[in-house]
Design a protein around this motif. Structure first.
Motif, PDB file in Angstrom:
ATOM      1  N   SER A  33      77.648 -75.218  -1.281  1.00 14.81           N
ATOM      2  CA  SER A  33      77.952 -74.755  -2.631  1.00 14.81           C
ATOM      3  C   SER A  33      78.611 -75.876  -3.418  1.00 14.81           C
ATOM      4  CB  SER A  33      78.888 -73.544  -2.586  1.00 14.81           C
ATOM      5  OG  SER A  33      79.289 -73.175  -3.881  1.00 14.81           O
ATOM      6  N   ASN A 128      68.590 -76.245  -4.529  1.00 13.46           N
ATOM      7  CA  ASN A 128      67.514 -75.839  -3.626  1.00 13.46           C
ATOM      8  C   ASN A 128      67.763 -76.328  -2.202  1.00 13.46           C
ATOM      9  OD1 ASN A 128      65.936 -74.326  -5.333  1.00 13.46           O
ATOM     10  ND2 ASN A 128      64.577 -75.994  -5.896  1.00 13.46           N
ATOM     11  N   ARG A 131      70.238 -74.119  -0.686  1.00 18.20           N
ATOM     12  CA  ARG A 131      69.583 -72.851  -0.366  1.00 18.20           C
ATOM     13  C   ARG A 131      68.774 -72.973   0.929  1.00 18.20           C
ATOM     14  NH1 ARG A 131      67.414 -72.409  -4.789  1.00 18.20           N
ATOM     15  NH2 ARG A 131      69.035 -71.206  -5.814  1.00 18.20           N
ATOM     16  N   ASP A 134      71.108 -72.963   3.847  1.00 15.09           N
ATOM     17  CA  ASP A 134      71.567 -71.592   4.053  1.00 15.09           C
ATOM     18  C   ASP A 134      70.486 -70.781   4.764  1.00 15.09           C
ATOM     19  OD1 ASP A 134      73.657 -69.858   3.874  1.00 15.09           O
ATOM     20  OD2 ASP A 134      73.575 -69.595   1.704  1.00 15.09           O
ATOM     21  N   CYS A 135      69.246 -70.941   4.310  1.00  9.84           N
ATOM     22  CA  CYS A 135      68.123 -70.221   4.915  1.00  9.84           C
ATOM     23  C   CYS A 135      67.881 -70.670   6.354  1.00  9.84           C
ATOM     24  CB  CYS A 135      66.846 -70.432   4.105  1.00  9.84           C
ATOM     25  SG  CYS A 135      66.787 -69.528   2.542  1.00  9.84           S
ATOM     26  N   SER A 162      63.578 -69.693   0.206  1.00  5.75           N
ATOM     27  CA  SER A 162      64.257 -70.898  -0.273  1.00  5.75           C
ATOM     28  C   SER A 162      63.918 -71.226  -1.722  1.00  5.75           C
ATOM     29  CB  SER A 162      63.887 -72.102   0.619  1.00  5.75           C
ATOM     30  OG  SER A 162      62.503 -72.416   0.496  1.00  5.75           O
ATOM     31  N   ASP A 164      63.763 -70.844  -5.832  1.00  8.19           N
ATOM     32  CA  ASP A 164      64.642 -70.420  -6.914  1.00  8.19           C
ATOM     33  C   ASP A 164      63.810 -69.695  -7.959  1.00  8.19           C
ATOM     34  OD1 ASP A 164      66.609 -70.047  -8.776  1.00  8.19           O
ATOM     35  OD2 ASP A 164      66.675 -72.141  -9.433  1.00  8.19           O
TER      36      ASP A 164
END
Length: 202
Positions: A33, A128, A131, A134-135, A162, A164
């Motif tokens: 983040s 991205n 993300r 995270d994924c 993933s 956006d």
């Protein structure tokens, strides 16, 4: 020597970087983040602790690929390049199976992402990329493992989760441009390389 950066001395220096890849370095890249909160710090620490050495090496190589292409961020295309550049993990083997190679992908990413006017000292993760990381954790948990390997990063890069707002990421644009079906590629990784038995629809 490929692309001017794969040398014995460089590879040795990257291996050293992996051994000292710290929480501070991870967060300086953007962590998971762009906002520094206690929760995000905990998530960043959790992610870092779960990454295998090859996954950490992939991130280091992604940084190097971004610099090579004169980009001031580490995007999903650079993560894809990092997986190929690492060269020995499950993801690299799967990518070679679907005929993805470092030089061609590097050229494709360079065609999609404009060069920066001036190269900055640090290249942070894009939203991205955060993300995708995270994924990758979600992919690992879904497969019942506690670590995040290169295979989980690849699965995340191929996943619709993933994206956006439904827009293809740079990595996904490269896959599509190379004639790779994202869902079919995910199945190759899951079935052929991870031994997952997929349940067919009735």
């Amino acid at each position: 020597m490929k692309g001017g950066i794969t040398t014995t001395s460089f590879y040795a220096s990257v291996r050293l970087k992996v051994t000292i890849f710290t929480y501070e370095a991870f967060m300086r890249l953007g962590g998971l983040s762009s906002q520094v909160t206690n929760r995000n710090i905990e998530r960043g620490l959790d992610m870092l602790e779960r990454l295998t050495d090859r996954a950490r090496l992939t991130i280091v190589f992604a940084q190097q690929e971004a610099k090579l292409l004169v980009h001031n961020h580490v995007g999903t295309g650079h993560l894809l390049l990092g997986l190929l550049h690492e060269g020995e993990g499950t993801a690299a083997e799967a990518l070679h199976r679907i005929r993805m190679n470092l030089d061609d992908v590097r050229e494709a990413v360079g065609d999609i992402v404009p060069r920066a006017d001036i190269l900055t000292a640090h290249a942070p993760f894009t939203p991205n990329t955060r993300r995708v990381l995270d994924c990758s954790l979600a992919e690992a948990k879904a497969l019942g493992v506690e670590y995040i390997g290169t295979e989980h990063i690849l699965l995340a890069l191929l996943s619709e989760e993933s994206r956006d707002g439904g827009l293809e990421t740079t990595a996904q644009k490269v896959f599509v441009a190379r004639g790779v079906n994202l869902e079919a590629a995910r199945e190759i990784v899951l079935v052929d390389f991870l031994g997952v038995e997929l349940v067919g629809e009735d």
